[in-house]
Design an enzyme around this catalytic site. Structure first.
Site, PDB file in Angstrom:
ATOM      1  N   ASN A 140       0.780  -1.086  -0.105  1.00 60.01           N
ATOM      2  CA  ASN A 140       0.037   0.039  -0.049  1.00 60.01           C
ATOM      3  C   ASN A 140       0.806   1.359   0.048  1.00 60.01           C
ATOM      4  OD1 ASN A 140      -1.649   2.084   1.222  1.00 60.01           O
ATOM      5  ND2 ASN A 140      -3.059   0.862   1.597  1.00 60.01           N
ATOM      6  N   HIS A 190       0.828   6.522   2.148  1.00 58.76           N
ATOM      7  CA  HIS A 190       1.464   7.213   2.776  1.00 58.76           C
ATOM      8  C   HIS A 190       2.686   7.934   2.005  1.00 58.76           C
ATOM      9  CE1 HIS A 190      -1.429   6.789   5.925  1.00 58.76           C
ATOM     10  NE2 HIS A 190      -1.180   5.422   5.976  1.00 58.76           N
ATOM     11  N   HIS A 205      -5.744   3.563  -1.462  1.00 54.88           N
ATOM     12  CA  HIS A 205      -7.029   4.082  -1.042  1.00 54.88           C
ATOM     13  C   HIS A 205      -7.456   5.254  -1.204  1.00 54.88           C
ATOM     14  CE1 HIS A 205      -9.803   4.290   2.889  1.00 54.88           C
ATOM     15  NE2 HIS A 205     -10.413   4.522   1.694  1.00 54.88           N
ATOM     16  N   ARG A 263      -9.651   8.044  -0.767  1.00 57.90           N
ATOM     17  CA  ARG A 263     -10.711   8.374   0.433  1.00 57.90           C
ATOM     18  C   ARG A 263     -11.387   9.525  -0.174  1.00 57.90           C
ATOM     19  NH1 ARG A 263     -10.457   7.337   5.820  1.00 57.90           N
ATOM     20  NH2 ARG A 263      -9.239   5.823   6.715  1.00 57.90           N
ATOM     21  N   ARG A 268      -7.158  12.704   1.448  1.00 54.40           N
ATOM     22  CA  ARG A 268      -6.240  13.050   2.576  1.00 54.40           C
ATOM     23  C   ARG A 268      -4.835  12.525   2.065  1.00 54.40           C
ATOM     24  NH1 ARG A 268      -7.891   9.605   8.075  1.00 54.40           N
ATOM     25  NH2 ARG A 268      -9.861  10.851   7.382  1.00 54.40           N
ATOM     26  N   HIS A 269      -4.715  11.498   1.207  1.00 55.56           N
ATOM     27  CA  HIS A 269      -3.493  11.120   0.662  1.00 55.56           C
ATOM     28  C   HIS A 269      -3.571  10.703  -0.719  1.00 55.56           C
ATOM     29  CE1 HIS A 269      -5.559   7.278   1.930  1.00 55.56           C
ATOM     30  NE2 HIS A 269      -5.418   7.327   2.939  1.00 55.56           N
ATOM     31  N   GLU A 315      -8.686   0.590  -3.059  1.00 61.33           N
ATOM     32  CA  GLU A 315      -9.498   0.366  -1.733  1.00 61.33           C
ATOM     33  C   GLU A 315     -10.623   1.789  -1.930  1.00 61.33           C
ATOM     34  OE1 GLU A 315      -7.047  -1.910   1.615  1.00 61.33           O
ATOM     35  OE2 GLU A 315      -7.047   0.619   1.530  1.00 61.33           O
ATOM     36  N   THR A 323      -8.367   3.309   9.238  1.00 63.22           N
ATOM     37  CA  THR A 323      -9.518   2.324   9.114  1.00 63.22           C
ATOM     38  C   THR A 323      -9.622   1.631  10.437  1.00 63.22           C
ATOM     39  OG1 THR A 323      -9.394   2.122   6.740  1.00 63.22           O
ATOM     40  CG2 THR A 323     -11.008   0.692   7.892  1.00 63.22           C
ATOM     41  N   GLU A 331     -10.893  -9.502   3.072  1.00 64.45           N
ATOM     42  CA  GLU A 331      -9.506  -9.320   3.783  1.00 64.45           C
ATOM     43  C   GLU A 331      -9.870  -8.946   5.345  1.00 64.45           C
ATOM     44  OE1 GLU A 331      -6.104  -5.894   3.668  1.00 64.45           O
ATOM     45  OE2 GLU A 331      -7.317  -6.229   1.874  1.00 64.45           O
ATOM     46  N   HIS A 358      -3.657  -4.981   7.859  1.00 68.11           N
ATOM     47  CA  HIS A 358      -3.787  -3.697   8.830  1.00 68.11           C
ATOM     48  C   HIS A 358      -2.905  -3.717   9.895  1.00 68.11           C
ATOM     49  CE1 HIS A 358      -5.860   0.255   9.629  1.00 68.11           C
ATOM     50  NE2 HIS A 358      -5.657   0.003  10.612  1.00 68.11           N
TER      51      HIS A 358
END
Length: 249
Positions: free
Chosen positions: A12, A15, A48, A50, A54-55, A75, A106, A156, A199
């Protein structure tokens, strides 16, 4: 029998975008990070998008779809906007996750059992478009059975509580979570679902999860991006790959 194929690693890259957005700059580029992750041995890339962006941003998804040699796991929340974006891109996989504006990350799995009719209707066009639909859920049997009932291809399993208990030093709760994840993976597999997990996984916590035979893929991001600051992306990913393979062997 459980499929004994190599455990896949999805990296992922959210970030990388978090760091970029902190300064409002054009760098670091999440697409570049994804390509480096592929070169280091990632079997797929997770991103992801969102609601609040935010990212990862829409242009990042465009770039990933145009550039990746490995599958993209997209995602997203179960909203009309995200469904439209997924249908426009048709990524290899779509993972439906719960999403709250105020959360830092999450916090738990989808409540599929309480929202099964809506989710069944929501995922049907995604599956029809050729996307493998995954639901991000906890290990509770009622959620796993609901995921199978509404036609998901993949679940998942959320490993966050297991990881949190490990780092809090509450090993009794950690081991109870691990046992529940083992049971959940076996149940999901028995119902015809492909099982993934993710996660909060780190070098310290990944091996017991990787050892669960029904799990076919781990999705790991935050720790790998953090570790990359110190050792570089390729060594960070290769070490995670080594630990996963060792546990599987």
């Amino acid at each position: 029998m459980v499929n004994a194929d190599k455990l896949r690693l999805g990296v992922n890259i959210d970030h990388v975008a978090t760091v970029r957005n902190a300064r409002g700059s054009a760098y670091p580029d999440p697409v570049r990070a994804a390509k480096l992750a592929e070169a280091a041995g990632a079997d797929g890339i997770t991103a992801h998008l969102r609601e609040d962006r935010r990212h990862i941003r829409d242009a990042d998804i465009d770039g990933l779809m145009a550039s990746l040699a490995t599958p993209l796991n997209f995602e997203m929340a179960a909203t009309a906007e995200m469904q439209s974006i997924a249908l426009a891109h048709r990524p290899h996989a779509v993972c439906i996750v719960p999403e709250k504006r105020e959360e830092r990350t999450t916090e738990g799995g989808l409540d599929v059992a309480a929202d099964d009719n809506r989710l069944a209707q929501f995922i049907a066009p995604l599956a029809a478009a050729g996307c493998r639909v995954s639901l991000f859920i906890g290990h509770e049997p009622r959620q796993i059975k609901a995921a199978a009932r509404i036609g998901a291809a993949v679940v998942e399993l959320h490993t966050g509580a297991y990881c949190d208990h490990h780092y809090e030093g509450d090993f009794a709760k950690r081991d109870a979570e691990l046992a529940a994840l083992i049971e959940g993976a076996a149940l999901a597999h028995s119902l015809g679902l492909e099982v993934h997990a993710g996660h909060g996984l780190t070098y310290d916590t990944v091996q017991p999860i990787a050892h669960i035979p029904e799990i076919m893929e781990l999705n790991i991001g935050h720790f790998l991006m953090a570790e990359s600051l110190f050792v570089g992306m390729e060594p960070a990913i290769r070490e995670m790959r080594r630990l996963m393979d060792e546990a599987r062997a």
